[in-house]
Design a protein around this motif. Structure first.
Motif, mmCIF file in Angstrom:
data_model
loop_
_atom_site.group_PDB
_atom_site.id
_atom_site.type_symbol
_atom_site.label_atom_id
_atom_site.label_comp_id
_atom_site.label_asym_id
_atom_site.label_seq_id
_atom_site.Cartn_x
_atom_site.Cartn_y
_atom_site.Cartn_z
ATOM 1 N N GLY A 48 0.780 -1.146 -0.014
ATOM 2 C CA GLY A 48 0.106 0.025 -0.122
ATOM 3 C C GLY A 48 0.965 1.108 0.115
ATOM 4 N N HIS A 49 1.465 1.595 -1.067
ATOM 5 C CA HIS A 49 2.267 2.729 -1.512
ATOM 6 C C HIS A 49 1.531 3.882 -0.964
ATOM 7 C CE1 HIS A 49 1.304 3.717 -5.303
ATOM 8 N NE2 HIS A 49 1.180 2.430 -5.620
ATOM 9 N N ASN A 50 0.175 4.192 -1.105
ATOM 10 C CA ASN A 50 -0.522 5.206 -0.926
ATOM 11 C C ASN A 50 -0.703 5.566 0.436
ATOM 12 O OD1 ASN A 50 -2.170 2.950 -1.358
ATOM 13 N ND2 ASN A 50 -3.991 4.607 -1.600
ATOM 14 N N ALA A 51 -0.640 4.553 1.334
ATOM 15 C CA ALA A 51 -0.968 4.529 2.965
ATOM 16 C C ALA A 51 -0.093 5.132 3.680
ATOM 17 C CB ALA A 51 -1.067 2.977 3.297
ATOM 18 N N GLU A 52 -0.588 5.873 4.798
ATOM 19 C CA GLU A 52 0.249 6.255 5.565
ATOM 20 C C GLU A 52 1.132 5.222 6.213
ATOM 21 O OE1 GLU A 52 0.899 9.657 6.452
ATOM 22 O OE2 GLU A 52 -0.618 10.225 5.235
ATOM 23 N N PRO A 53 2.450 5.861 6.310
ATOM 24 C CA PRO A 53 3.390 4.914 6.888
ATOM 25 C C PRO A 53 3.018 4.215 8.302
ATOM 26 C CG PRO A 53 4.778 6.373 5.824
ATOM 27 C CD PRO A 53 3.159 6.650 5.811
ATOM 28 N N ALA A 54 2.313 4.955 8.932
ATOM 29 C CA ALA A 54 1.992 4.709 10.320
ATOM 30 C C ALA A 54 0.777 3.695 10.225
ATOM 31 C CB ALA A 54 1.401 5.602 11.266
ATOM 32 N N ALA A 55 -0.111 3.651 9.281
ATOM 33 C CA ALA A 55 -1.288 2.853 9.104
ATOM 34 C C ALA A 55 -0.821 1.596 8.606
ATOM 35 C CB ALA A 55 -2.312 3.549 8.021
ATOM 36 N N ARG A 56 0.207 1.504 7.540
ATOM 37 C CA ARG A 56 0.687 0.398 7.065
ATOM 38 C C ARG A 56 1.366 -0.425 8.072
ATOM 39 N NH1 ARG A 56 2.979 2.373 2.776
ATOM 40 N NH2 ARG A 56 5.281 2.474 3.743
ATOM 41 N N ALA A 57 2.182 0.197 9.010
ATOM 42 C CA ALA A 57 2.876 -0.394 10.189
ATOM 43 C C ALA A 57 1.864 -0.978 11.226
ATOM 44 C CB ALA A 57 3.915 0.545 10.770
ATOM 45 N N ALA A 58 0.757 -0.466 11.263
ATOM 46 C CA ALA A 58 -0.188 -0.791 12.395
ATOM 47 C C ALA A 58 -0.852 -1.998 11.817
ATOM 48 C CB ALA A 58 -1.318 0.169 12.537
ATOM 49 N N TRP A 59 -1.209 -1.989 10.499
ATOM 50 C CA TRP A 59 -1.742 -3.287 9.813
ATOM 51 C C TRP A 59 -0.749 -4.573 10.019
ATOM 52 C CZ3 TRP A 59 -0.806 -6.837 5.751
ATOM 53 C CH2 TRP A 59 -1.878 -7.678 5.664
ATOM 54 N N LEU A 60 0.459 -4.351 9.696
ATOM 55 C CA LEU A 60 1.457 -5.360 9.779
ATOM 56 C C LEU A 60 1.558 -5.742 11.041
ATOM 57 C CD1 LEU A 60 3.984 -3.594 7.197
ATOM 58 C CD2 LEU A 60 2.844 -5.655 6.956
ATOM 59 N N GLU A 61 1.562 -4.880 11.959
ATOM 60 C CA GLU A 61 1.782 -5.365 13.373
ATOM 61 C C GLU A 61 0.583 -6.135 13.888
ATOM 62 O OE1 GLU A 61 2.377 -3.511 18.023
ATOM 63 O OE2 GLU A 61 2.317 -2.078 16.104
ATOM 64 N N MET A 63 -1.521 -7.961 12.022
ATOM 65 C CA MET A 63 -1.237 -9.287 11.221
ATOM 66 C C MET A 63 -0.040 -10.171 11.689
ATOM 67 S SD MET A 63 -4.070 -9.453 9.424
ATOM 68 C CE MET A 63 -3.829 -10.727 8.394
ATOM 69 N N TYR A 64 0.724 -9.626 12.828
ATOM 70 C CA TYR A 64 1.896 -10.341 13.373
ATOM 71 C C TYR A 64 2.987 -10.590 11.885
ATOM 72 C CZ TYR A 64 -0.633 -11.145 17.515
ATOM 73 O OH TYR A 64 -1.337 -10.833 18.565
ATOM 74 N N LEU A 65 3.123 -9.633 11.195
ATOM 75 C CA LEU A 65 4.058 -9.584 10.081
ATOM 76 C C LEU A 65 4.956 -8.656 10.146
ATOM 77 C CD1 LEU A 65 1.256 -9.728 7.190
ATOM 78 C CD2 LEU A 65 2.687 -11.707 7.985
ATOM 79 N N PRO A 66 6.387 -8.942 9.590
ATOM 80 C CA PRO A 66 7.432 -8.143 9.626
ATOM 81 C C PRO A 66 7.189 -6.851 9.022
ATOM 82 C CG PRO A 66 7.854 -9.849 8.044
ATOM 83 C CD PRO A 66 6.715 -10.226 8.854
ATOM 84 N N GLN A 67 7.813 -5.801 9.685
ATOM 85 C CA GLN A 67 7.683 -4.584 9.085
ATOM 86 C C GLN A 67 8.516 -4.035 7.804
ATOM 87 O OE1 GLN A 67 5.572 -2.059 10.083
ATOM 88 N NE2 GLN A 67 4.911 -3.209 11.806
ATOM 89 N N ALA A 240 -3.478 -9.778 0.308
ATOM 90 C CA ALA A 240 -3.904 -10.126 1.594
ATOM 91 C C ALA A 240 -4.568 -8.880 2.308
ATOM 92 C CB ALA A 240 -2.874 -10.668 2.389
ATOM 93 N N VAL A 241 -3.876 -7.605 1.844
ATOM 94 C CA VAL A 241 -4.177 -6.308 2.787
ATOM 95 C C VAL A 241 -5.512 -5.739 2.045
ATOM 96 C CG1 VAL A 241 -3.084 -4.740 1.385
ATOM 97 C CG2 VAL A 241 -3.427 -4.295 3.532
ATOM 98 N N GLY A 242 -6.180 -6.410 1.003
ATOM 99 C CA GLY A 242 -7.163 -5.774 0.112
ATOM 100 C C GLY A 242 -8.340 -6.049 0.864
ATOM 101 N N PHE A 243 -8.742 -6.791 1.886
ATOM 102 C CA PHE A 243 -9.918 -7.096 2.346
ATOM 103 C C PHE A 243 -9.962 -6.030 3.533
ATOM 104 C CE2 PHE A 243 -8.399 -11.280 1.334
ATOM 105 C CZ PHE A 243 -9.375 -11.803 0.501
#
Length: 306
Positions: A48-61, A63-67, A240-243
């Motif tokens: 999600g290159h148009n997402a705010e970095p903080a929002a992307r980091a929160a989604w990854l966290e 989902m227990y995924l690496p940053q 995966a993030v698209g849902f």
């Protein structure tokens, strides 16, 4: 030809295969096999290159995924309908310059499943990115395919790759050149096998490929339907993030705004019908259904049938 009976365990798994790499199911009278081509590590910004970095980091966290980077699944479908054996996409292939040893596993995994390449009557290419056509470019593969093989690709996809536009993508360095080169190589090797269609085409009984556009101009999805059951192979329309975030733009999307529209429309369709979904980059075996969750969606994985 193949069936669920012949693809269960025809060859003992190799010792280095520590996890399953194929999953068989039936869609009415259509035999279906999901095959893993491996995994492709990519920067998480690609989600999600148009997402705010903080929002992307929160989604990854959440989902227990690496940053920094994580492994994208690479899924391919094989379907048997009547006397037709259809390969839907062909994986990444084996390019030593890419240094991706955990990808490009399709050909040997088809062999392990007892599927002879000479039995494949049709190939459907959802789009001509290298992780969907590269398996056909592996040394020795073309010689093993039947001379009357038909490769089905949207006409607009073929036209696009004559002079591809990457101005709206957001890819790591080197990827545009690699994508151009692979598409050119594919066309040089297989143009005489290609059968183009405009918007929709029935490949075999109950198996229809439909152009959606968005991800690439000719990007297509494939719907398998038989005896009241249906499954859609969505290619790269869904990640995966698209849902949770259907409006986030993937770095490989050539028309991000149109891609989001296509994704939302497809997820709404599947949520309404309750039909199954498989997509290239959802975690293997990626079989599930879609539910509406407020303004977004929810992925509902199927329970494995042993």
């Amino acid at each position: 030809m193949f069936s669920l009976e012949t693809t269960a365990n025809p060859i003992p798994p190799a010792l280095d295969e520590l996890v399953p790499s194929r999953y068989a199911l039936k869609v009415g009278d259509i035999d279906v096999l999901v095959v893993s081509d491996g995994v492709l590590p990519l920067p998480t910004q690609m989600l999600g290159h148009n997402a705010e970095p903080a929002a992307r980091a929160a989604w990854l966290e959440d989902m227990y995924l690496p940053q920094d980077a994580f492994d994208w699944a690479l899924n391919v479908l094989v379907a048997q309908s009547g006397d037709r054996t259809i390969l839907i996409d062909a994986g990444l292939g084996l390019d030593p310059d890419l240094q991706l040893p955990r990808a490009g596993q399709l050909i040997r995994r088809l062999e392990a499943a007892g599927i002879d390449l000479a039995a494949v009557t049709d190939v459907v290419i959802t789009h001509m990115h290298m992780d969907h056509i590269g398996g056909l470019l592996v040394d020795g593969v073309k010689e093993r395919l039947r001379p009357d093989l038909q490769i089905h690709v949207a006409a607009s996809e073929v036209e696009f790759w004559k002079a591809p536009d990457f101005t709206h993508t957001n890819m790591p360095q080197g990827f545009p050149d690699a994508l151009r080169a692979t598409a050119k190589h594919f066309w040089a090797e297989y143009s005489r096998y290609v059968r183009t269609f405009e918007d929709e085409h029935e490949v075999a009984p109950g198996i229809i490929v439909r152009r959606t556009g968005g991800h690439t101009p000719g990007h297509s999805v494939v719907r398998l339907a038989s005896r009241g059951e249906a499954l859609t192979f969505a290619g790269d329309a869904v990640f995966a993030v698209g849902f949770d975030q259907p409006n986030w733009h993937n770095g490989f999307e050539h028309d991000p705004e149109e891609s989001a529209r296509v994704r939302i429309e497809l997820l709404q369709e599947l949520a309404g019908s309750g039909e199954m979904l498989v997509a290239t980059h959802l975690p293997f075996p990626s079989i599930g259904r879609v539910a509406v969750d407020g303004d977004a969606f929810r992925w509902v994985p199927v329970f494995w049938d042993f």
